[in-house]
Design a protein around this motif. Sequence first.
Motif, PDB file in Angstrom:
ATOM      1  N   ILE A  97      42.529  39.565  41.389  1.00  0.00           N
ATOM      2  CA  ILE A  97      41.277  40.065  41.950  1.00  0.00           C
ATOM      3  C   ILE A  97      40.480  38.942  42.600  1.00  0.00           C
ATOM      4  CG2 ILE A  97      38.975  40.854  41.191  1.00  0.00           C
ATOM      5  CD1 ILE A  97      40.434  42.953  39.505  1.00  0.00           C
ATOM      6  N   CYS A 128      32.827  43.128  42.439  1.00  0.00           N
ATOM      7  CA  CYS A 128      32.638  43.634  43.799  1.00  0.00           C
ATOM      8  C   CYS A 128      31.279  43.229  44.350  1.00  0.00           C
ATOM      9  CB  CYS A 128      32.792  45.150  43.823  1.00  0.00           C
ATOM     10  SG  CYS A 128      34.483  45.724  43.545  1.00  0.00           S
ATOM     11  N   ARG A 184      39.648  48.314  40.921  1.00  0.00           N
ATOM     12  CA  ARG A 184      39.744  47.041  40.203  1.00  0.00           C
ATOM     13  C   ARG A 184      39.846  47.267  38.690  1.00  0.00           C
ATOM     14  NH1 ARG A 184      36.425  42.099  43.000  1.00  0.00           N
ATOM     15  NH2 ARG A 184      37.743  42.003  44.853  1.00  0.00           N
ATOM     16  N   ASP A 192      41.561  38.280  46.102  1.00  0.00           N
ATOM     17  CA  ASP A 192      41.327  39.282  47.145  1.00  0.00           C
ATOM     18  C   ASP A 192      40.421  38.726  48.241  1.00  0.00           C
ATOM     19  OD1 ASP A 192      42.822  41.194  45.901  1.00  0.00           O
ATOM     20  OD2 ASP A 192      41.121  42.353  45.143  1.00  0.00           O
ATOM     21  N   ALA A 244      34.621  44.915  36.770  1.00  0.00           N
ATOM     22  CA  ALA A 244      35.068  45.421  38.066  1.00  0.00           C
ATOM     23  C   ALA A 244      33.883  45.645  39.001  1.00  0.00           C
ATOM     24  CB  ALA A 244      35.852  46.717  37.877  1.00  0.00           C
TER      25      ALA A 244
END
Length: 222
Positions: free
Chosen positions: A203, A172, A14, A206, A168
Motif C-alpha cells: 500500500i 488514503c 485497501r 501505491d 485504510a
Amino acid sequence: MRILHHLPLSPACRKVRLALHEKRIPFELRAERIWERREEFLAMNPAGTVPVLEEENGLVIADSYAICEYLDEAYPDTPLLGRTHAERAEVRRLVAWFDDKFTREVTRNLYFEKQLKRMLGRGNPDAGALRAGYANLKPHIEYLGWLAETRAWLAGSQLSLADLAAAAHLSCLDYIGDIDWSLNDAMKDWYARVKSRPSFRPILGDRVSGLTPPQHYADLDF
C-alpha cells in the motif's frame, strides 16, 4: 490465481488488501475503472463498486465487509474478527464506525471531493463539503487516539479488522495530505505500528498518476 478488483486509493479496497496480506493469502490485483461500467465487471457486481474478490474456484464476492467476513470464515488461521463473542462484537462495531460513520463524515467529504469526483467527471470539489470533512476529522482523531491510548490495539489485545479499516481510511487521506499527525501522539504511534507491518508495504508503494503523496507517506518513522 485469486483476483481482487480494486481502486488504489479506495479505503474499502485497501482494507481487503490488508486482510489478505495479514492472512498470507496470495492474490493478484486488478485495477477497475468503475466509471467505465464494463459489462463484464457489472456481471460480477451489478452495483458497479469495488472491491470484488474472484476466488480460484469461480466464487465472486462483492463488498468489503462481505469479503472480510468470508475470509475470516474460510481462512480462520489468522482471525481478524476476534475470538470471543465480545471481541467480535467490538471489532464489528469499530469497522462499522470507520466504514459508515467516518466514511460519511470525513472520507466522502475529502477523498471523494478531492480525488474520486474528478475521476467520475462530476465537477470540482465542493468547498462546503471540504470544510465539513476537515471539521469532522478532528473528533474522529481524538476518538481514535483514545482507543489507541487505552488498548493494545483499537478493538482490544490483538490486531483486528478494526485496525485495518481505520488504517485504510487514514492511509488514503494521508496520501492526499489531509492528516495532521501532530494532533494526537497516541494515534500517530498506533498508525506507525500498523504502517510498519509487512502487510502495509504494498500500500505504501501505491502511486496514482498526477498525484504525489507527502514525503512522510511511505516513511515508517514519519
